[in-house]
Structure formats: structure tokens, C-alpha cells
Motif scaffolding. Structure first.
Motif, PDB file in Angstrom:
ATOM      1  N   THR A  49     -12.329   1.351   4.077  1.00  0.00           N
ATOM      2  CA  THR A  49     -13.393   2.340   4.220  1.00  0.00           C
ATOM      3  C   THR A  49     -13.711   2.519   5.699  1.00  0.00           C
ATOM      4  OG1 THR A  49     -15.139   0.688   4.078  1.00  0.00           O
ATOM      5  CG2 THR A  49     -14.345   1.636   2.000  1.00  0.00           C
ATOM      6  N   LEU A  50     -14.604   3.478   6.001  1.00  0.00           N
ATOM      7  CA  LEU A  50     -15.009   3.683   7.390  1.00  0.00           C
ATOM      8  C   LEU A  50     -15.677   2.428   7.948  1.00  0.00           C
ATOM      9  CD1 LEU A  50     -15.271   5.615   9.796  1.00  0.00           C
ATOM     10  CD2 LEU A  50     -17.453   6.402   8.855  1.00  0.00           C
ATOM     11  N   LEU A  51     -16.478   1.742   7.111  1.00  0.00           N
ATOM     12  CA  LEU A  51     -17.110   0.501   7.555  1.00  0.00           C
ATOM     13  C   LEU A  51     -16.076  -0.568   7.839  1.00  0.00           C
ATOM     14  CD1 LEU A  51     -19.677  -1.099   8.088  1.00  0.00           C
ATOM     15  CD2 LEU A  51     -19.756  -1.677   5.644  1.00  0.00           C
ATOM     16  N   ASP A  52     -15.020  -0.617   7.024  1.00  0.00           N
ATOM     17  CA  ASP A  52     -13.941  -1.581   7.283  1.00  0.00           C
ATOM     18  C   ASP A  52     -13.267  -1.291   8.622  1.00  0.00           C
ATOM     19  OD1 ASP A  52     -14.368  -2.910   4.897  1.00  0.00           O
ATOM     20  OD2 ASP A  52     -12.980  -1.605   3.787  1.00  0.00           O
ATOM     21  N   CYS A  53     -13.132   0.002   8.939  1.00  0.00           N
ATOM     22  CA  CYS A  53     -12.514   0.364  10.221  1.00  0.00           C
ATOM     23  C   CYS A  53     -13.389  -0.072  11.389  1.00  0.00           C
ATOM     24  CB  CYS A  53     -12.267   1.871  10.264  1.00  0.00           C
ATOM     25  SG  CYS A  53     -11.037   2.458   9.071  1.00  0.00           S
ATOM     26  N   PHE A  54     -14.713   0.106  11.252  1.00  0.00           N
ATOM     27  CA  PHE A  54     -15.625  -0.392  12.286  1.00  0.00           C
ATOM     28  C   PHE A  54     -15.500  -1.903  12.428  1.00  0.00           C
ATOM     29  CE2 PHE A  54     -17.903   3.658  12.308  1.00  0.00           C
ATOM     30  CZ  PHE A  54     -18.322   3.730  13.626  1.00  0.00           C
ATOM     31  N   TYR A  55     -15.457  -2.582  11.309  1.00  0.00           N
ATOM     32  CA  TYR A  55     -15.362  -4.041  11.313  1.00  0.00           C
ATOM     33  C   TYR A  55     -14.072  -4.493  12.001  1.00  0.00           C
ATOM     34  CZ  TYR A  55     -14.357  -8.698   9.435  1.00  0.00           C
ATOM     35  OH  TYR A  55     -14.016 -10.011   9.304  1.00  0.00           O
ATOM     36  N   TYR A  56     -12.962  -3.867  11.661  1.00  0.00           N
ATOM     37  CA  TYR A  56     -11.679  -4.238  12.247  1.00  0.00           C
ATOM     38  C   TYR A  56     -11.657  -3.965  13.753  1.00  0.00           C
ATOM     39  CZ  TYR A  56      -6.695  -4.223  13.272  1.00  0.00           C
ATOM     40  OH  TYR A  56      -5.465  -4.473  13.829  1.00  0.00           O
ATOM     41  N   ALA A  57     -12.228  -2.820  14.160  1.00  0.00           N
ATOM     42  CA  ALA A  57     -12.234  -2.485  15.582  1.00  0.00           C
ATOM     43  C   ALA A  57     -13.052  -3.493  16.390  1.00  0.00           C
ATOM     44  CB  ALA A  57     -12.794  -1.074  15.780  1.00  0.00           C
ATOM     45  N   VAL A  58     -14.203  -3.881  15.872  1.00  0.00           N
ATOM     46  CA  VAL A  58     -15.069  -4.805  16.602  1.00  0.00           C
ATOM     47  C   VAL A  58     -14.430  -6.182  16.713  1.00  0.00           C
ATOM     48  CG1 VAL A  58     -17.277  -6.006  16.555  1.00  0.00           C
ATOM     49  CG2 VAL A  58     -17.182  -3.559  16.040  1.00  0.00           C
ATOM     50  N   VAL A  59     -13.909  -6.730  15.594  1.00  0.00           N
ATOM     51  CA  VAL A  59     -13.342  -8.087  15.642  1.00  0.00           C
ATOM     52  C   VAL A  59     -12.042  -8.108  16.430  1.00  0.00           C
ATOM     53  CG1 VAL A  59     -14.447  -8.767  13.491  1.00  0.00           C
ATOM     54  CG2 VAL A  59     -12.137  -7.791  13.443  1.00  0.00           C
ATOM     55  N   SER A  60     -11.334  -6.965  16.465  1.00  0.00           N
ATOM     56  CA  SER A  60     -10.090  -6.926  17.238  1.00  0.00           C
ATOM     57  C   SER A  60     -10.372  -6.834  18.732  1.00  0.00           C
ATOM     58  CB  SER A  60      -9.233  -5.733  16.790  1.00  0.00           C
ATOM     59  OG  SER A  60      -8.836  -5.882  15.453  1.00  0.00           O
ATOM     60  N   LEU A  61     -11.298  -5.940  19.124  1.00  0.00           N
ATOM     61  CA  LEU A  61     -11.596  -5.780  20.542  1.00  0.00           C
ATOM     62  C   LEU A  61     -12.280  -7.017  21.121  1.00  0.00           C
ATOM     63  CD1 LEU A  61     -12.800  -2.058  20.728  1.00  0.00           C
ATOM     64  CD2 LEU A  61     -10.594  -3.003  21.352  1.00  0.00           C
ATOM     65  N   SER A  62     -13.021  -7.724  20.311  1.00  0.00           N
ATOM     66  CA  SER A  62     -13.679  -8.936  20.800  1.00  0.00           C
ATOM     67  C   SER A  62     -12.773 -10.155  20.714  1.00  0.00           C
ATOM     68  CB  SER A  62     -14.961  -9.196  20.005  1.00  0.00           C
ATOM     69  OG  SER A  62     -14.659  -9.411  18.639  1.00  0.00           O
ATOM     70  N   THR A  63     -11.523  -9.945  20.336  1.00  0.00           N
ATOM     71  CA  THR A  63     -10.486 -10.989  20.220  1.00  0.00           C
ATOM     72  C   THR A  63     -10.846 -12.051  19.190  1.00  0.00           C
ATOM     73  OG1 THR A  63     -11.355 -12.453  21.961  1.00  0.00           O
ATOM     74  CG2 THR A  63      -9.896 -10.667  22.670  1.00  0.00           C
ATOM     75  N   THR A  64     -11.729 -11.717  18.241  1.00  0.00           N
ATOM     76  CA  THR A  64     -12.052 -12.686  17.185  1.00  0.00           C
ATOM     77  C   THR A  64     -10.913 -12.754  16.178  1.00  0.00           C
ATOM     78  OG1 THR A  64     -14.401 -12.188  17.457  1.00  0.00           O
ATOM     79  CG2 THR A  64     -13.749 -13.334  15.444  1.00  0.00           C
ATOM     80  N   GLY A  65     -10.567 -11.616  15.598  1.00  0.00           N
ATOM     81  CA  GLY A  65      -9.396 -11.522  14.731  1.00  0.00           C
ATOM     82  C   GLY A  65      -9.399 -12.473  13.552  1.00  0.00           C
ATOM     83  N   TYR A  66     -10.205 -12.201  12.536  1.00  0.00           N
ATOM     84  CA  TYR A  66     -10.270 -13.090  11.360  1.00  0.00           C
ATOM     85  C   TYR A  66      -9.015 -13.001  10.501  1.00  0.00           C
ATOM     86  CZ  TYR A  66     -15.207 -13.601  12.480  1.00  0.00           C
ATOM     87  OH  TYR A  66     -16.386 -13.878  13.114  1.00  0.00           O
ATOM     88  N   GLY A  67      -8.306 -11.914  10.560  1.00  0.00           N
ATOM     89  CA  GLY A  67      -7.078 -11.787   9.787  1.00  0.00           C
ATOM     90  C   GLY A  67      -7.265 -11.265   8.389  1.00  0.00           C
ATOM     91  N   ASP A  68      -8.492 -10.907   8.014  1.00  0.00           N
ATOM     92  CA  ASP A  68      -8.711 -10.380   6.667  1.00  0.00           C
ATOM     93  C   ASP A  68      -8.268  -8.940   6.542  1.00  0.00           C
ATOM     94  OD1 ASP A  68     -10.640  -9.712   8.433  1.00  0.00           O
ATOM     95  OD2 ASP A  68     -12.341  -9.949   7.088  1.00  0.00           O
TER      96      ASP A  68
END
Length: 338
Positions: A49-68
Motif C-alpha cells: 500500500t502507499l503506507l507500506d511504500c512510506f515505511y519502506y522508504a524511511v527504513v531504507s534511507l535511514s539504513t535500518t532495513g528490517y527486511g520485511d
């Protein structure tokens, strides 16, 4: 609060600019991922969803990367290589750069302030940056005083910004307070110019300045009404300039002797025609008549007293005399604000 002259962009504005850039970068990645959302897989396997895209962008740019949420298609992985990874590096640069700039600006301001405090001596304090205060500062600069040796004390925020933009050090606060004048190093000052908006404030400023300096620093005050001039002198002012009386005399002269107004304006306007000047008498001039000096001398200053040439005491120049003369100001460049 002490305001040093404006030198560059403020830290708050720099922080806001970087924050806007960071948000814009996040939105760009969200847009890119959302367009290719079918190439990504999440743990629920129900699509992004759009919220999932926001979530992925934030965790990726912050180098957190949960992998879900992971890219599965070649196109999604290519987007990660060409867009997400460079954006991640840029995002970190924005965050680290903002922190470093804010800390650097704070350190630079603290260093400049400490250096200013150490070197401040024989300066002129101008209390009030209204019409009279600005004119006084202009006259000081035109007579060669460095703007770094001028300290403005002003409570009005708009006037504080104006003085800072003019390249002056400003202490925000009322000159009637001892703590404010002490921040201006009044005990090490050469002179204090009081150019407040009211005579009542001028009297209080004069009393405060005299109390702090014990009369060792010259105090020059401006008064609106002539009846308040004696009160200012009793309060400790060495010299009082009555603005309303001076303007009234000029208005009177404009009707009876109009050319005199032009002469006065010429004397007070720097870089145009004539100008009043003051210098020490040379050793070769001692014993001579002031009328035999090369310049046009109009008065002598002897032991702090101004003597007219019509006075018998001015028959000859004595050692230590100061000559008040008229100079040709057209050939002398006017000092520009630093």
C-alpha cells in the motif's frame, strides 16, 4: 543578548532547508517505489500500500532495513541500485551535514563573541538606534572610526536587526540597566552617546552610565526639550545637544538669513564642500596668532574650554591647544561602513 554582525545564513534557516530537502527525498523514493510496487514482496504477501511504500522508504534511507519488505523483480532491484542507494547516502549527508553545520555555527559564534570581548576597548557606545542614533553612527564612521569599535544598545527588535544588518555589534536591551551597559564594557569605553527616544530615558541612561564609570567616560546626550538639558548635565552628561532648540534656530535663520542654512548644511554634510575639523596645534604654530595659520581657524580649545577668536586669550596659540578649523572636505574620501 549580544548580536554580532550578520556574516552568513543563520543555523535555523540552514536546518529548515535541509529538513525540506530530506522530506523531498523521502517523497521521491516513496513515489518511485509506489510506481513499481508490484516488484516488491512483504511478509504478508498482500501487496504494498502507499503506507507500506512510506515505511519502506524511511527504513531504507535511514539504513535500518528490517527486511520485511524486499525487492523481488529485476526492475525493483535496479531501482534500489540506481535510486534508493544513492538517495540513502544523500540522506545521511543531509543529516550529518546539518548537525555539523549547527555545531560549527555555534562554535564560530562563541569564538567570535569571546574574541570581541577580549579586543573591545576605547570604543563608542550608542544607546538607541533611531534617527539620532543612526545619524551619530554615520558621523562616527565618516570621521574614520571603525565600525568594530561601535557598540549599539537597543531594546527594539526591528532596530536591532537594522543595526546588525549595518555591520554593528548590538546588545539587545535597555541602556537604563547596569547589566546591559556592563555587557557593552562601558568601563573600557571611550565615550557613550545617548540617543534615546525620550528625555526621561536619556536621564536614566545618563545616571546609570555615570554610576558605572564614575565620570571617567565621556557621556554625550541628546535632549528633545531645552528645559531638560540642565537635568541631563546634573545627571552626569558632559555635553547635551538639544535637538528641538537646534532645529528651531535653523528654522529662524531660514527666514532672516537663508544662506546661513546652506552653510550649516554644508558644514554638517560629509564629502561636500566645507567641514568642521579639530586637530592639535603643531609646535611650529605655538606663539603665532590663529589667524596666521594655514587653515581657517574659527576657535581654540584650551584646557577643555572653547575660546572664540574674539577673546583676548586667543591672541596666540599655546602648547596643548586644539584648533577648530574649516577644511575642504571634497578631497577627503568618506569612510564607508565596514
Amino acid at each position: 543578548m549580544i548580536h554580532l554582525p550578520i556574516s552568513k545564513q543563520g543555523p535555523l534557516r540552514a536546518l529548515s532547508t535541509r529538513l525540506v530537502a530530506a522530506v523531498a527525498l523521502v517523497l521521491f523514493i516513496v513515489f518511485a517505489v509506489y510506481l513499481d510496487r508490484d516488484g516488491y514482496r512483504d511478509v504478508n504477501e498482500d501487496g504494498l500500500t502507499l503506507l507500506d511504500c512510506f515505511y519502506y522508504a524511511v527504513v531504507s534511507l535511514s539504513t535500518t532495513g528490517y527486511g520485511d519488505i524486499t525487492p523481488t523483480s529485476e526492475q525493483a532491484r535496479l531501482v534500489n541500485v540506481l535510486l534508493v542507494t544513492p538517495a540513502r547516502v544523500l540522506f545521511l549527508i543531509i543529516l550529518v551535514g546539518t548537525t555539523l553545520e549547527v555545531l560549527t555555527e555555534q562554535y564560530r559564534t562563541s569564538t567570535r563573541l569571546n574574541r570581541w570581548r577580549r579586543t573591545l576597548k576605547d570604543h563608542v557606545i550608542v544607546c538607541g538606534y533611531g534617527t539620532k542614533g543612526r545619524s551619530a553612527v554615520s558621523a562616527l564612521r565618516e570621521n574614520g572610526l571603525d565600525g568594530k569599535r561601535i557598540v549599539v544598545v537597543e531594546p527594539d527588535r526591528a532596530s536591532v536587526r537594522q543595526a546588525t544588518a549595518d555591520g554593528l555589534v548590538v546588545i539587545e536591551g535597555s541602556a537604563t540597566r547596569s547589566s546591559i551597559l556592563l555587557d557593552a564594557h562601558i568601563k573600557d569605553a571611550k565615550a557613550v552617546i545617548i540617543a534615546t527616544n525620550t528625555d526621561e530615558a536619556s536621564v536614566l541612561c545618563t545616571l546609570t552610565a555615570r554610576q558605572l564609570t564614575a565620570g571617567k567616560v565621556r557621556i554625550i546626550a541628546a535632549a528633545r526639550e531645552a528645559e531638560n538639558a540642565p537635568l541631563l548635565k546634573q545627571s552626569g552628561a558632559h555635553q547635551v545637544i538639544v535637538s528641538s532648540a537646534t532645529a528651531g534656530r535653523l528654522l529662524g535663520l531660514s527666514t532672516s538669513a537663508p544662506p546661513l542654512i546652506d552653510v550649516v548644511e554644508d558644514l554638517l554634510t560629509p564629502g561636500h564642500g566645507m567641514a568642521l575639523a579639530l586637530r592639535s596645534a603643531d609646535r611650529a604654530e605655538v606663539g603665532k596668532s590663529p589667524r596666521n595659520v594655514e587653515e581657517v581657524v574659527i576657535a581654540l580649545v584650551r584646557h577643555g574650554r572653547v575660546l572664540s577668536l574674539a577673546s583676548p586669550e586667543c591672541a596666540t596659540i599655546e602648547t596643548g591647544d586644539m584648533l577648530v578649523y574649516i577644511r575642504d572636505d571634497t578631497a577627503i574620501p568618506v569612510a564607508l561602513p565596514s
